[in-house]
Design a protein around this motif. Structure first.
Motif, PDB file in Angstrom:
ATOM      1  N   PHE A   1       0.837  -1.204   0.000  1.00 65.01           N
ATOM      2  CA  PHE A   1       0.000   0.000   0.000  1.00 65.01           C
ATOM      3  C   PHE A   1       0.872   1.254   0.000  1.00 65.01           C
ATOM      4  N   ILE A   2       1.866   1.293   0.895  1.00 65.06           N
ATOM      5  CA  ILE A   2       2.739   2.461   0.992  1.00 65.06           C
ATOM      6  C   ILE A   2       3.503   2.675  -0.300  1.00 65.06           C
ATOM      7  N   SER A   3       4.073   1.587  -0.821  1.00 65.84           N
ATOM      8  CA  SER A   3       4.954   1.734  -1.966  1.00 65.84           C
ATOM      9  C   SER A   3       4.201   1.912  -3.274  1.00 65.84           C
ATOM     10  N   ALA A   4       3.266   0.999  -3.574  1.00 63.68           N
ATOM     11  CA  ALA A   4       2.597   1.020  -4.878  1.00 63.68           C
ATOM     12  C   ALA A   4       1.525   2.098  -4.950  1.00 63.68           C
ATOM     13  N   PHE A   5       0.653   2.126  -3.973  1.00 68.31           N
ATOM     14  CA  PHE A   5      -0.474   3.053  -4.006  1.00 68.31           C
ATOM     15  C   PHE A   5       0.010   4.498  -3.936  1.00 68.31           C
ATOM     16  N   LEU A   6       0.971   4.775  -3.051  1.00 64.75           N
ATOM     17  CA  LEU A   6       1.471   6.141  -2.935  1.00 64.75           C
ATOM     18  C   LEU A   6       2.337   6.533  -4.130  1.00 64.75           C
ATOM     19  N   LEU A   7       2.949   5.554  -4.797  1.00 69.03           N
ATOM     20  CA  LEU A   7       3.670   5.859  -6.029  1.00 69.03           C
ATOM     21  C   LEU A   7       2.704   6.314  -7.116  1.00 69.03           C
ATOM     22  N   LEU A   8       1.571   5.633  -7.230  1.00 58.97           N
ATOM     23  CA  LEU A   8       0.582   6.025  -8.232  1.00 58.97           C
ATOM     24  C   LEU A   8      -0.002   7.398  -7.928  1.00 58.97           C
ATOM     25  N   LEU A   9      -0.075   7.740  -6.631  1.00 57.13           N
ATOM     26  CA  LEU A   9      -0.578   9.060  -6.243  1.00 57.13           C
ATOM     27  C   LEU A   9       0.511  10.127  -6.251  1.00 57.13           C
ATOM     28  N   ASN A  10       1.735   9.734  -6.609  1.00 56.06           N
ATOM     29  CA  ASN A  10       2.860  10.671  -6.711  1.00 56.06           C
ATOM     30  C   ASN A  10       3.125  11.388  -5.385  1.00 56.06           C
ATOM     31  N   GLN A  11       3.188  10.605  -4.311  1.00 56.00           N
ATOM     32  CA  GLN A  11       3.466  11.144  -2.987  1.00 56.00           C
ATOM     33  C   GLN A  11       4.962  11.011  -2.682  1.00 56.00           C
ATOM     34  N   PRO A  12       5.706  12.115  -2.602  1.00 55.24           N
ATOM     35  CA  PRO A  12       7.166  12.018  -2.452  1.00 55.24           C
ATOM     36  C   PRO A  12       7.613  11.459  -1.110  1.00 55.24           C
ATOM     37  N   TRP A  13       6.778  11.503  -0.081  1.00 54.43           N
ATOM     38  CA  TRP A  13       7.232  11.051   1.229  1.00 54.43           C
ATOM     39  C   TRP A  13       7.428   9.542   1.310  1.00 54.43           C
TER      40      TRP A  13
ATOM     41  N   THR B   1       0.263 -15.150  -6.015  1.00 54.78           N
ATOM     42  CA  THR B   1       0.284 -14.020  -6.944  1.00 54.78           C
ATOM     43  C   THR B   1       0.760 -12.754  -6.246  1.00 54.78           C
ATOM     44  N   TYR B   2       0.264 -12.528  -5.048  1.00 49.84           N
ATOM     45  CA  TYR B   2       0.650 -11.340  -4.292  1.00 49.84           C
ATOM     46  C   TYR B   2       2.138 -11.351  -3.972  1.00 49.84           C
ATOM     47  N   PHE B   3       2.651 -12.512  -3.586  1.00 52.22           N
ATOM     48  CA  PHE B   3       4.078 -12.609  -3.266  1.00 52.22           C
ATOM     49  C   PHE B   3       4.926 -12.374  -4.515  1.00 52.22           C
ATOM     50  N   THR B   4       4.524 -12.939  -5.652  1.00 48.92           N
ATOM     51  CA  THR B   4       5.289 -12.786  -6.886  1.00 48.92           C
ATOM     52  C   THR B   4       5.347 -11.332  -7.334  1.00 48.92           C
ATOM     53  N   ILE B   5       4.194 -10.661  -7.354  1.00 44.70           N
ATOM     54  CA  ILE B   5       4.165  -9.255  -7.779  1.00 44.70           C
ATOM     55  C   ILE B   5       4.945  -8.385  -6.800  1.00 44.70           C
ATOM     56  N   SER B   6       4.797  -8.648  -5.496  1.00 41.58           N
ATOM     57  CA  SER B   6       5.526  -7.862  -4.495  1.00 41.58           C
ATOM     58  C   SER B   6       7.031  -8.046  -4.636  1.00 41.58           C
ATOM     59  N   LEU B   7       7.463  -9.285  -4.913  1.00 38.53           N
ATOM     60  CA  LEU B   7       8.887  -9.549  -5.086  1.00 38.53           C
ATOM     61  C   LEU B   7       9.432  -8.836  -6.319  1.00 38.53           C
TER      62      LEU B   7
ATOM     63  N   THR C   1      -1.492  -2.733  -6.618  1.00 40.01           N
ATOM     64  CA  THR C   1      -2.498  -1.986  -5.856  1.00 40.01           C
ATOM     65  C   THR C   1      -3.818  -2.734  -5.711  1.00 40.01           C
ATOM     66  N   PRO C   2      -4.432  -3.273  -6.785  1.00 36.40           N
ATOM     67  CA  PRO C   2      -5.674  -4.029  -6.572  1.00 36.40           C
ATOM     68  C   PRO C   2      -5.460  -5.324  -5.793  1.00 36.40           C
TER      69      PRO C   2
ATOM     70  N   VAL D   1      -3.801  -5.595  -3.105  1.00 32.97           N
ATOM     71  CA  VAL D   1      -3.976  -5.261  -1.689  1.00 32.97           C
ATOM     72  C   VAL D   1      -5.419  -5.501  -1.262  1.00 32.97           C
ATOM     73  N   ILE D   2      -6.352  -5.171  -2.166  1.00 27.86           N
ATOM     74  CA  ILE D   2      -7.778  -5.349  -1.855  1.00 27.86           C
ATOM     75  C   ILE D   2      -8.196  -6.795  -2.041  1.00 27.86           C
ATOM     76  N   SER D   3      -7.734  -7.426  -3.113  1.00 27.15           N
ATOM     77  CA  SER D   3      -8.247  -8.747  -3.466  1.00 27.15           C
ATOM     78  C   SER D   3      -7.748  -9.846  -2.540  1.00 27.15           C
ATOM     79  N   VAL D   4      -6.476  -9.796  -2.139  1.00 23.34           N
ATOM     80  CA  VAL D   4      -5.900 -10.908  -1.383  1.00 23.34           C
ATOM     81  C   VAL D   4      -6.600 -11.083  -0.044  1.00 23.34           C
ATOM     82  N   HIS D   5      -6.708 -10.008   0.717  1.00 24.92           N
ATOM     83  CA  HIS D   5      -7.331 -10.166   2.035  1.00 24.92           C
ATOM     84  C   HIS D   5      -8.844 -10.334   1.923  1.00 24.92           C
TER      85      HIS D   5
END
Length: 470
Positions: free
Chosen positions: A108-120, A182-188, A244-245, A247-251
């Protein structure tokens, strides 16, 4: 002065105020720039801090305890655990759901905030991504052991078997395998693609021929050309869009393991969003638990600033309010449904049942603790943040335990009620998994750049440029 001049003047004043605000809340307080900043971030790879080896003692011991508990489980079977009838799922699945949830905040922090262009995100995304991978390693361990015969785990994979035996797709287990793998592969892939430029930096600056060769292989021949950066950016965004999706689908899929049953306390359509909110909540708590000691131990206060802690605390407060709202909805739906079994499972049993103290700890940690973050001083205090994160982290485990064991121990027939009592093997698997996580994370800090030096360098240049224009 015309109306147009006034509007232009007001617009210039707003932009100057925005730049001044940017300078006041700088995300990079380190005065170093260029090669000095980059080397300060990657020198931990070849220059370990003082007392580094002593940090491995406890994680190695706990990992050894985990291996002993796994060996006992494989030899004696699931009977070595405290599971019984009706509590067929207990610590194993509780730990699985808990670890899966912890792994969600990293993506969530890395992918979602990257898409939102959050520099922090640039100062904390690498730690969060590593947390995701190591949490998934622990999460995948428990369902395998819970199978009873983990050497037949490949039966859950839809491969072309010559015997004609295929997985039962009406069961939730094959869907769990598909979602988690799938989640582990994409995250890796997402973690490794973002790491390639920094691996090249380590390759070029590392002392010793063998280190340069090893990191050269891992860097895949990266030379930093313009074309390479363009392709890297496209690949990074594509993987972020895929992650990003997930994060929603796995859990959501994990929550359906419970909600598709008829058991009181589980049969609820609120479980998918409820589990997703709780997963991100526990994951952000774990991110803070890792960031604060790393920031202190590696002296990275200049790049992981109070501003980063403040923003993480705000997101923790937001997800905490979402979890509290989910608790309220769950209780209201049980009362409003008029179903006596649901009312008993979600209201009476949790208030006066055998696990009421676990429920009380869950409510205190998950609902009261994040209310501290309404105050700015608490959001920027490392001690308060770390203590609150530990409480939330423990409270979310209590929530998983309450949902799973609390609901199973008292089902429709009182004649079937039976309390669950964990054995030493249960406790050893839980504490051992914590040791394995700590060991993997320490190895990551030792051999991999823990902060994205290239992204942080680009951010520092942009911020200096904006401040200069202001």
């Amino acid at each position: 002065m015309t109306a147009l001049d006034i509007a232009l003047h007001e617009r210039a004043a707003e932009r100057a105020e925005a730049r001044a605000l940017l300078a006041d809340t700088s995300l990079i307080e380190d005065s170093r720039r260029g090669a000095a900043l980059t080397l300060s971030l990657v020198d931990t790879v070849w220059t370990p801090r003082r007392g580094w080896k002593w940090l491995f003692v406890l994680p190695v011991l706990l990992t050894g305890l985990l291996c002993v508990a796994i060996g006992v489980t494989l030899v004696e079977g699931i009977g070595a655990w405290g599971n019984n009838i009706p509590v067929a799922w207990a610590f194993g699945i509780t730990n699985f759901v808990w670890w899966i949830g912890i792994g969600h905040a990293g993506t969530f922090i890395s992918a979602f905030l990257l898409l939102l262009n959050q520099p922090w995100r640039n100062s904390i995304n690498r730690v969060a991504e590593a947390m995701t991978l190591f949490a998934l390693v622990n999460a995948g361990l428990f369902p395998l052991l819970h199978l009873g015969r983990p050497w037949f785990a490949y039966w859950l994979v839809p491969y072309p078997a010559t015997t004609g035996v295929w997985p039962n797709f009406l069961s939730s287990l094959p869907w769990d395998v598909a979602a988690v793998s799938t989640y582990f592969t994409i995250s890796l892939l997402f973690w490794y693609v973002g790491l390639i430029p920094d691996l090249a930096t380590v390759r070029d600056a590392a002392p010793g021929l063998w280190r340069r060769r090893i990191y050269g292989v891992l860097a895949l021949g990266w030379r930093g050309s313009r074309r390479a950066w363009q392709q890297h950016r496209v690949m990074y965004l594509l993987l972020a869009g895929l992650a990003t999706p997930l994060v929603i689908s796995v859990h959501s899929i994990v929550s359906l393991d419970f909600s598709i049953t008829q058991l009181p306390g589980w049969h609820s359509t609120i479980f998918p969003p409820f589990f997703v909110a709780g997963a991100i909540y526990s994951g952000f708590a774990m991110v803070l638990m890792l960031l604060i000691p790393v920031r202190r131990f590696l002296h990275w206060e200049g790049v992981i600033t109070d501003r980063h802690l403040d923003l993480c605390a705000r997101l923790l407060l937001t997800t905490g309010l979402m979890v509290g709202y989910s608790y309220l909805c769950e209780t209201f739906l049980a009362w409003y449904s008029g179903d006596p079994f649901e009312r008993y499972a979600l209201i009476t049993n949790r208030a006066i049942g055998p696990y009421r103290w676990v429920v009380l700890a869950m409510m205190a940690c998950n609902l009261l603790t994040p209310q501290l973050f309404w105050w700015r001083r608490c959001r920027r205090s490392p001690l308060v943040l770390f203590t609150a994160a530990v409480l939330i982290w423990a409270g979310m485990w209590c929530e998983r335990f309450t949902i799973i064991v609390g609901s199973l121990s008292r089902d429709f027939l009182p004649a079937n009620w039976h309390a669950f009592h964990p054995t030493w093997v249960d406790w050893s698997l839980l504490t051992g998994s914590l040791g394995l996580f700590a060991l993997l994370f320490l190895l990551f800090l030792r051999w991999v750049p823990a902060i994205s030096a290239n992204e942080l360098q680009a951010q520092a240049v942009r911020m200096d440029h904006d401040v200069t224009l202001g």
